[in-house]
Design an enzyme around this catalytic site. Structure first.
Site, PDB file in Angstrom:
ATOM      1  N   ASP A 198       0.863  -1.181   0.000  1.00 55.60           N
ATOM      2  CA  ASP A 198       0.000   0.000   0.000  1.00 55.60           C
ATOM      3  C   ASP A 198       0.897   1.229   0.000  1.00 55.60           C
ATOM      4  O   ASP A 198       2.128   1.109  -0.036  1.00 55.60           O
ATOM      5  CB  ASP A 198      -0.960  -0.014   1.212  1.00 55.60           C
ATOM      6  CG  ASP A 198      -2.331   0.544   0.828  1.00 55.60           C
ATOM      7  OD1 ASP A 198      -2.368   1.704   0.372  1.00 55.60           O
ATOM      8  OD2 ASP A 198      -3.333  -0.169   0.972  1.00 55.60           O
ATOM      9  N   HIS A 269      -2.988   3.034  -4.622  1.00 56.22           N
ATOM     10  CA  HIS A 269      -2.343   2.585  -3.370  1.00 56.22           C
ATOM     11  C   HIS A 269      -0.901   2.149  -3.613  1.00 56.22           C
ATOM     12  O   HIS A 269      -0.450   1.130  -3.098  1.00 56.22           O
ATOM     13  CB  HIS A 269      -3.156   1.458  -2.730  1.00 56.22           C
ATOM     14  CG  HIS A 269      -4.450   1.931  -2.134  1.00 56.22           C
ATOM     15  ND1 HIS A 269      -4.500   2.605  -0.926  1.00 56.22           N
ATOM     16  CD2 HIS A 269      -5.728   1.866  -2.573  1.00 56.22           C
ATOM     17  CE1 HIS A 269      -5.766   2.917  -0.645  1.00 56.22           C
ATOM     18  NE2 HIS A 269      -6.531   2.495  -1.641  1.00 56.22           N
ATOM     19  N   GLU A 339      -9.936   2.411  -5.138  1.00 56.75           N
ATOM     20  CA  GLU A 339      -9.602   3.807  -4.824  1.00 56.75           C
ATOM     21  C   GLU A 339      -8.428   4.339  -5.654  1.00 56.75           C
ATOM     22  O   GLU A 339      -7.538   5.004  -5.132  1.00 56.75           O
ATOM     23  CB  GLU A 339      -9.280   3.931  -3.323  1.00 56.75           C
ATOM     24  CG  GLU A 339     -10.455   3.525  -2.456  1.00 56.75           C
ATOM     25  CD  GLU A 339     -10.138   3.507  -0.958  1.00 56.75           C
ATOM     26  OE1 GLU A 339     -11.023   3.887  -0.181  1.00 56.75           O
ATOM     27  OE2 GLU A 339      -9.022   3.116  -0.569  1.00 56.75           O
TER      28      GLU A 339
END
Ligand code: ACM
Length: 565
Positions: A198, A269, A339
């Site tokens: 991440d 990410h 995302e």
């Protein structure tokens, strides 16, 4: 000894006395394929009660080289007839199902539909032997090991019963990961989704790209609390698993019939990877050489550049991932896909040229192309791609599976379109979210999800067609660790709710409103004693202990929509 099994089995008959009590002469007979369960019984029950649990002379365990102390050949001469734990496979049973019988004079028999079923039956046996069975060494000189005479028939509702653990935001040392695998096994959970990368840290050694861990696994400081908190922990922070650590984790999981789903999160990410290899980022939009591993929480704009060299780089990463996570125990590879902010792609001439060249529909189409590339790549190598439900946007190849996290909707759309789905809606099973609305909860974030809320979670969305419902592989609980600095904080968030989740995933419970939470809570009284014996730092029913509170460290106020951390 109360049975109080969690998760609840399908059928129990009997439970009378006299029953059967294993003792120092009890042996194990393990049919071919069940040796791992014999080994596991010896290392857990054997240690907890000081029992040799020697292989019965001539049984398959005698040949597997894993015999425990006291397993000298000829042990049978000292055993009385029937004083045995017999492990068998009956392929007529469902694969993960089992039958457990305790018969006076005959001992214990666990028959599984496969080796996995035998292992889940052994987990039930451990629970039947009382909380002391969960300790590492004997605490009673003469423990009461008498089991009632009974027969249990059991099997899981879902084949995917998982926990996702984020080891990027906060690193969990290898030994603690192994402990979590034991905790999953104790709850008959069989999928460990390992969120390895991440923005805040890259946690798996990749030999051909050493800077991913040399640079990408370290950050100079860490936000302490919610994103809006003013507090920082100024200690440099990091860590990663070597390739041998990963092999050990995967083998340890396999021994417990747990599949590991590694996640390499792309194309969003990815700031940790970009800070190690700046050419992976959108260099025509920002100076990616200025990026470092991210030290705070939220959704990050620095995403991968949609270039051929980025694809080649990550093919190299996945080649090593496939070698570390073999197809037998990791049929699914998770590519994240959540995302991914598109601002940089909107501004990037390179990304825009790629959109034009591919003829795809804007930035969503570009993301779909990126994910589709790895779907083809993984499929060609005998694996299946799984990603967060954003991968549905812009179109998804048929064989890909979806982790439905933004509610039920993504999962419903995916299942209706014929994709396999794992249900993990954040409104229900994000265990990082607060478990009570009170002021003492440590660094609380997200929705209130009490033990009862999790117990009433229904993985199959109402109204789903029968055909689509068959695509719900199962469910998993997710644990994002932004506000969990250590194992104790993870334990607090995960337990006791994982026990309720395990029952949702395994047991054939009635509709949510009809579930008997009072009866579950009663069984939890015994289960808390098991968790105590295991050393789990759970949230007590009355609220956090003083040392579990974090006064003065900002969480997310309850008002307003519960956003990302
Ligand atoms: C997620 O919670 N971003 C999958």
């Amino acid at each position: 000894m109360p049975m109080d099994l969690i998760p609840a089995p399908r059928n129990t008959r009997g439970a009378g006395r006299p029953g059967f009590a294993p003792d120092r002469d009890t042996t194990i007979t393990a049919a071919p394929g069940t040796e791992n369960t014999a080994r596991w019984l010896r290392t857990t029950l054997g240690a907890a009660f000081g029992l040799p649990l020697a292989p019965r002379a001539g049984s398959a365990t005698g040949a597997d080289g894993a015999a425990g102390p006291g397993s000298a050949p000829g042990a049978e001469s000292t055993t009385r007839a029937g004083n045995t734990v017999e492990l068998l496979i009956d392929p007529d049973l469902e694969p993960e199902g089992y039958r457990l019988s305790v018969t006076p004079g005959h001992g214990i028999r666990v028959t599984g539909g496969s080796a996995a079923g035998v292992f889940w039956g052994a987990q039930t046996l451990r629970q039947l032997l009382g909380p002391e069975a969960f300790r590492h060494a004997p605490v009673s000189a003469e423990p009461d090991l008498e089991l009632p005479a009974l027969e249990i028939e059991d099997g899981p509702r879902f084949s995917w019963r998982g926990l996702m653990l984020d080891v990027s935001r906060h690193f969990m040392p290898k030994d603690d990961v192994l402990r979590y695998l034991d905790l999953l096994a104790a709850h008959k959970l069989n999928v460990f989704h390992f969120h390895l990368t991440d923005d805040q840290g890259w946690r798996v050694e990749i030999k051909r790209h050493p800077r991913l861990t040399e640079v990408g696994s370290w950050r100079s400081r860490t936000k302490y609390g919610h994103r809006a908190s003013e507090l920082w922990d100024e200690t440099p922070y990091g860590g990663y698993y070597t390739q041998d650590d990963i092999r050990e984790i995967v083998a340890y999981a396999a021994e417990r019939h747990i599949s590991v789903v590694p996640e390499i999160d792309i194309p969003g990410h990815s700031q940790a990877a970009i800070s190690a290899y700046p050419e992976l980022g959108n260099t025509d939009v920002i100076d990616t050489t200025t990026l470092s591993v991210w030290d705070t929480w939220g959704i990050n704009p620095n995403v991968l550049a949609p270039t051929d060299s980025t694809l080649r780089f990550f093919e190299g990463v996945f080649e090593e991932i496939l070698e570390l996570f073999p197809a037998t125990t990791s049929p699914f590879i998770h590519v994240g896909g959540d995302e991914c902010l598109k601002d940089q792609w909107r501004k990037s001439p390179t990304a825009q040229a790629r959109i034009a060249e591919l003829g795809v529909a804007g930035e969503d189409g570009l993301q779909a192309w990126f994910i589709g590339h790895f779907d083809t790549w993984l499929t060609e190598r005998g694996r299946r791609l799984i990603g967060w439900d954003e991968i549905l946007e812009g179109g998804l190849p048929q064989g890909a599976a979806v982790s439905s996290w933004r509610g039920y909707a993504g999962g419903v759309a995916a299942a209706e379109a014929g994709h396999d789905v794992v249900m993990c809606p954040e409104q229900h099973v994000y265990l990082d979210h607060r478990q009570h609305g009170g002021p003492d909860e440590p660094m609380p974030i997200g929705f209130i999800r009490t033990l009862e809320d999790v117990y009433r979670f229904e993985p199959v969305p109402p109204g789903l067609s029968e055909e689509a419902a068959r695509h719900i592989l199962g469910t998993q609980a997710n644990v994002w660790t932004e506000v969990m600095q250590n194992r104790a904080r993870v334990d607090y968030q995960v337990f006791p709710r994982l026990a309720a989740f395990a029952e949702v995933a395994w047991s054939a419970l009635p509709a949510s409103a009809d579930r008997d939470f009072t009866e579950f809570e009663r069984r939890m009284t015994t289960h808390y004693a098991r968790l105590d014996a295991l050393g789990v730092d759970y949230r007590p029913p009355g609220g956090p202990l003083p040392r579990q509170q974090r006064p003065g460290i900002l969480g997310r106020p309850l008002e307003g929509p519960p956003p990302n951390v």
